[in-house]
Design an enzyme around this catalytic site. Structure first.
Site, PDB file in Angstrom:
ATOM      1  N   CYS A   1       0.836  -1.212   0.000  1.00  0.00           N
ATOM      2  CA  CYS A   1       0.000   0.000   0.000  1.00  0.00           C
ATOM      3  C   CYS A   1       0.864   1.252   0.000  1.00  0.00           C
ATOM      4  O   CYS A   1       1.438   1.619   1.035  1.00  0.00           O
ATOM      5  CB  CYS A   1      -0.920  -0.006   1.218  1.00  0.00           C
ATOM      6  SG  CYS A   1      -1.916   1.482   1.349  1.00  0.00           S
TER       7      CYS A   1
ATOM      8  N   CYS B   1      -0.480   4.079   2.274  1.00  0.00           N
ATOM      9  CA  CYS B   1      -0.271   3.866   3.716  1.00  0.00           C
ATOM     10  C   CYS B   1       1.202   4.078   4.093  1.00  0.00           C
ATOM     11  O   CYS B   1       1.495   4.652   5.134  1.00  0.00           O
ATOM     12  CB  CYS B   1      -0.641   2.448   4.128  1.00  0.00           C
ATOM     13  SG  CYS B   1      -2.111   1.790   3.373  1.00  0.00           S
ATOM     14  N   ASP B   2       2.114   3.594   3.275  1.00  0.00           N
ATOM     15  CA  ASP B   2       3.514   3.483   3.711  1.00  0.00           C
ATOM     16  C   ASP B   2       4.506   4.371   2.972  1.00  0.00           C
ATOM     17  O   ASP B   2       5.672   4.432   3.368  1.00  0.00           O
ATOM     18  CB  ASP B   2       3.973   2.008   3.580  1.00  0.00           C
ATOM     19  CG  ASP B   2       3.144   1.089   4.461  1.00  0.00           C
ATOM     20  OD1 ASP B   2       2.718   1.548   5.533  1.00  0.00           O
ATOM     21  OD2 ASP B   2       2.906  -0.056   4.065  1.00  0.00           O
TER      22      ASP B   2
END
Ligand code: NAP
Length: 315
Positions: A144, A147-148
């Site tokens: 992701c 997200c990261d």
């Protein structure tokens, strides 16, 4: 607890319609079912908003010519469904019994019975299945970018895959990373033309074709990947602190195995009215769609499934 108390508790958990999953399919189904006064309950699963909410920017959802953030679109869809009375519970289904109506749905905290179900549990990222992948997931290996990506500011990273997701996320990751190396197993991308030309224009992205990752190596975190060229057999190492893997999706259908008809890839089979092999259970979105897998098609399937489910409850 006496039998009477158990019955009271069970009764209080009976629902007319439960929607499993809260991605675009689940939330569109919730909107349509709520507007038909079916009082649907949505059990969100572990990823409220589904995979759409993990996407930084969605550029092909009609009505948003400038694009719309994944989280923003999921929130708008949820608000829209709630406005008409859909109830959204942050809970995850752990098992189901679909052998008789009302159907049984167990979550971590509760047991529900329901007259109708709409299954919209989506799909999850496919894993590379190479040494080091599991070990470093969350410590350098990610599925992701939204997200990261932030954790890889000014760092060199690798992206694996050649479809729309890999190219889109590789481009997005250049916001953070100093260099993105995109590794694809063939010499042609599967991704669409627009993304391919954007990729070419991006100076931070280097592409390695005809290569596969053999191993992700490191000590406390990822330090490098070992790759080999599928044509020449040549082996090499790429220094990197992050590995983002976008090599497709698999449907989230473990809960229904042996209870609903699935195709050879595990997708729920539906008829042209979105009904599964069990009367009263409908499915929509990526859990039942190996072909289109777009936010707009998932939302469309959700609306269609809800319309049919509403009809079913009226018969
Ligand atoms: P995908 O289209 O199935 O592409 C998967 C990619 O990963 C392919 O290039 C494939 O290689 C490669 N791959 C598969 N298994 C591999 C393995 N074991 N090792 C190395 N490489 C592997 O998946 P996706 O990119 O996640 O897209 C899924 C769906 O969502 C598609 O329908 C796509 O159009 C859609 N989507 C659309 C957008 C958009 O419109 N903006 C954005 C994201 C996703 P091969 O090419 O050799 O098979």
């Amino acid at each position: 607890m006496s039998d009477t108390e158990k019955n009271v508790e069970k009764k209080s958990n009976h629902e007319n319609m439960i929607i499993l999953g809260s991605g675009p399919a689940g939330l569109a189904a919730a909107l349509y079912a709520a507007r038909a006064e079916c009082n649907p309950l949505v059990l969100t699963g572990t990823e409220p908003g589904g995979q759409a909410a993990l996407t930084n920017m969605i550029e092909n959802y009609p009505g948003f010519p400038e694009g719309v953030g994944g989280v923003e679109l999921a929130t708008l869809m949820q608000n829209h469904a709630e406005k008409f009375g859909a109830r959204i519970e942050m809970d995850t289904v752990t098992s189901v019994d679909l052998s008789k109506r009302p159907f049984l749905v167990n979550t971590y905290d509760k047991t529900y019975t329901a007259d109708t179900l709409i299954i919209a549990t989506g799909a999850s990222p496919v894993q590379l299945d190479v040494p080091g992948e599991k070990e470093y997931t969350g410590r350098g290996v990610s599925y992701c970018a939204t997200c990261d990506g932030w954790f890889f500011r000014k760092k060199k990273i690798v992206v694996v895959g050649g479809g729309d997701s890999a190219l889109e996320e590789a481009i997005f990751l250049t916001r953070f990373a100093s260099e993105v190396t995109l590794i694809h197993r063939r010499d042609q991308f599967r991704a669409g033309a627009i993304l391919q030309s954007r990729l070419k224009e991006n100076k931070k992205i280097k592409v390695i074709f005809d290569a596969v990752v053999d191993e992700i190596v490191g000590e406390s975190g990822v330090e490098k990947v070992r790759v080999h060229n599928v044509k020449s057999g040549d082996k090499s190492e790429i220094i990197t602190e992050g590995v983002f893997i976008f090599i497709g999706q698999k449907p989230n259908t473990e809960l229904y195995q042996g209870q609903l008809d699935l195709d050879e890839h595990g997708y729920v089979k539906v008829d042209n009215k979105m009904m599964t092999s069990v009367q009263g259970i409908f499915a929509a979105g990526e859990v039942a769609d190996p072909i289109f897998r777009q936010v707009v098609t998932s939302a469309g399937m959700g609306a269609a499934a809800a319309m049919q489910a509403v009809k079913f409850t009226q018969n």
